[in-house]
Design an enzyme around this catalytic site. Structure first.
Site: not given
Length: 664
Positions: A32-33, A603, A219, A249
């Site tokens: 996403k970044t 994670r 986010e 999330q």
């Protein structure tokens, strides 16, 4: 742009769609970044937007810094005009420019949790109540919740029903008055006052709407009502609006985040283009399969299915131990093997838990095994007394009306100005209807104080005036060093803290180092600019470097991180999920707990272990819980533990249907 050839088809679509609003549903580890940074670069290269016309907001300074660095690399040019920032930092920039329209001065202070607690105690005392008989943290939380929902003190009072709510309403009203008197704001005010400014002052609203041609929000699932309202005010009637997030999330409802903001994006922005990023670049397929099976049980979500080109990988494994100490010892043994036989680093390992109380067993075992570790979420660097002392000096110098900071430092180092003198000054200020700092300069007050104390007050006030003049045009590092020397602060630490003097001095030296780093990287190296930066730091931003150290942390602290080896501990009913079927809103809360588990699973990059205990001592009591219902949903590989005892009794207690456990 040749660089867009590096994007997969979905990332490319999210990057280049500029003719309508875009919602990017970005699964964990899906890049996403990369989409946000490439979209910014694309809008400059291909759509000819000026960098100053772009606003990109996220939740941590760390994420904002990473984005800015990536954009700079893509563009190969100066990106200082870009607003790639956090919500709070963006609001500070707006308020420093226009807060005078709301009756504040532009040199306002930003109070942290400790300062807020001090103001609440003052408000309670003014109301004739003993602060020790009130839950300061609870009152602060309720005030914060009201502000996040844009509920004013007057509205809160109208809704107050119970005695506690009425007390909070009284405190809330006085709390706001004290902040205003001190020309100070708290962390929530940065958002609420910015929204108030945009709502009530058309010229300010029009200025920023005209300035920002392209708005991106990272986010988005974590936005609360006031953040949502801010984006609505800025993005009205814009086609170049892009929200990036993952409803799977959304784990911060307890602090005001509203998952409906992302679920209702289509209603808020008609004609929106929805792009799903499902290819994961972080984890192996067995880990993603476990995550997909789990999150599929939720109903409040947009359907996604994570996949990866890395098809191989270790299966996700579940181990059931006799108690929490056995659980910690087994985890410690696996970590020891990882370091000493697999030639991997301790820094690649994380142990997650649902509540901080669970860390105790791991800490005891790891100390015995000499496994280096850190507990994320301990005492923060900027909360340490010596650090807060020096920052309070900087704030009192930057904002002469800052009563809280002034009271903190007036007798640091010790000057013989005691509590009785402070009470006398406060009473005089109240009788005269003036501020505490203003009272210090009143000759009538000084005449009523003993000559020795009066001399100390005059000396302190004179020193502050001189320091205020000295800091003009001086960089933060040099000024901080001058302040430490002027106060003879190291000598003060030696006399007041002989036991931990060395550690406290190292903390002060680290503060100077942090100031130097800021000075080297900031366009504005002044003390006031540094105070802005420190006030906006989050736990993620100030976490110590974990190289070579195992990380112990709660699942909420784990979001945004990744590790090759992850242990998700305490997978038991009433621990995780930490709710009961009899609880009100059980199904809604269960979905959030499931999302939290999904975050923990995703994670892990290479290996994931899930652990539980038949019996666990917590809060002084022995608890016997069934394995978490999430285990059944995840369907991990059950490990045969031949050394587990009392198996028959445990099977008798396990009444949940369809559970199949493998024992030796």
């Amino acid at each position: 742009m040749d660089v867009i050839k590096d994007l997969n088809p979905e990332q490319l679509e999210a990057t280049t769609t500029m003719d309508r609003p875009v919602l990017v549903l970005a699964g964990a580890g899906s890049g996403k970044t990369r989409v946000i940074t490439y979209r910014i670069a694309y809008s400059i290269f291909e759509k000819f937007n000026h960098p100053g016309e772009i606003l990109a907001v996220t939740f941590t300074n760390k994420a904002a810094g990473e984005m800015k660095s990536r954009v700079s690399q893509l563009l190969q040019q100066d990106v200082s005009r870009l607003w790639i920032t956090t919500f709070h930092s963006a609001c500070v920039r707006i308020l420093r420019q226009y807060i005078d329209k709301l009756g504040y001065k532009k040199d306002f202070s930003i109070y942290d949790d400790t300062d807020q607690a001090g103001v609440i105690r003052e408000a309670l005392r003014s109301l004739g109540q003993d602060p020790k008989e009130n839950n300061i943290r609870g009152i602060s939380s309720r005030i914060s919740g009201a502000k996040s929902s844009l509920v004013s003190p007057l509205e809160f009072r109208r809704m107050a029903m119970s005695p506690l709510q009425k007390t909070v309403a009284d405190v809330y009203t006085l709390y706001e008055a004290i902040l205003k008197r001190n020309n100070a704001v708290d962390f929530d005010d940065l958002l609420t006052l910015a929204v108030k400014l945009l709502e009530e002052h058309k010229e300010v609203r029009d200025h920023y709407r005209e300035r920002f041609k392209h708005i991106l929000v990272d986010e988005y699932q974590d936005t609360n009502h006031v953040q949502y309202r801010m984006m609505q005010m800025l993005s009205m009637n814009k086609t170049m609006v892009c929200a990036v997030g993952d409803d799977d999330q959304s784990i911060y409802a307890w602090r005001g985040a509203d998952i409906q903001n992302i679920l209702n994006f289509e209603k808020d922005y008609p004609g929106v283009k929805i792009v799903k990023l499902e290819q994961n670049y972080r984890s192996t397929q067995p880990i993603l399969d476990a995550a997909n099976r789990l999150i599929h049980k939720n109903s409040q979500r947009n359907e996604k299915k994570l996949w990866t080109a890395k098809k191989e990988g270790q299966p996700v494994q579940f181990l059931l131990m006799e108690n929490e100490m056995e659980e910690a010892r087994w985890v410690g043994q696996q970590i020891y093997y990882w370091q000493n036989y697999a030639n991997r680093s301790y820094g690649e390992v994380a142990v997650f838990y649902r509540t901080h109380a669970q860390s105790r067993a791991f800490e005891d075992v790891f100390r015995g095994m000499r496994i280096p570790y850190r507990v994320v979420g301990g005492i923060k660097f900027y909360d340490r007394k010596e650090v807060k002392d020096l920052l309070a000096y900087l704030r009192a110098l930057a904002n002469p009306q800052d009563e809280v900071s002034l009271k903190r430092i007036i007798n640091i180092p010790t000057r013989g100005i005691g509590d009785k003198t402070l009470e006398k000054i406060q009473a005089y200020a109240a009788a005269k209807g003036i501020s505490f700092p203003a009272a210090l300069k009143e000759s009538n007050l000084l005449d009523s104080i003993s000559p020795k104390t009066r001399a100390k007050l005059i000396e302190f006030d004179s020193m502050m005036d001189q320091l205020r003049r000295d800091c003009q045009g001086m960089g933060i590092k040099d000024f901080l060093m001058q302040l430490i020397e002027r106060l003879n602060y190291f000598n003060y630490l030696e006399q007041s803290s002989p036991v931990d003097e060395e550690q406290r001095i190292r903390n002060v030296e680290e503060l100077v180092s942090a100031a130097a780093d800021f000075e080297n990287s900031s366009e504005d190296p002044s003390p006031s600019a540094y105070l802005n930066q420190v006030a906006l730091l989050t736990d993620v931003d100030i976490a110590n470097d974990a190289n070579g150290i195992v990380s112990l942390m709660s699942l909420h602290a784990a979001k945004g991180l990744e590790f090759p080896l992850v242990f998700l501990s305490g997978m038991e009913e009433n621990i995780f999920p930490s709710i009961k079927e009899s609880d009100e809103d059980y199904l809604t809360e269960l979905e959030e707990e499931r999302r939290l588990c999904y975050v923990g699973i995703t994670r892990a990059r290479e290996q994931l272990y899930l652990t539980a205990a038949q019996g666990r001592r917590m809060y002084g009591q022995m608890m016997f819980n069934q394995p978490s219902l999430f285990i059944e949903e995840i369907k991990p590989q059950m490990v045969n533990l031949r050394h587990t005892r009392n198996r028959g009794n445990y099977d008798d207690r396990n009444s949940r249907a369809r559970r199949k456990w493998i024992y030796g």
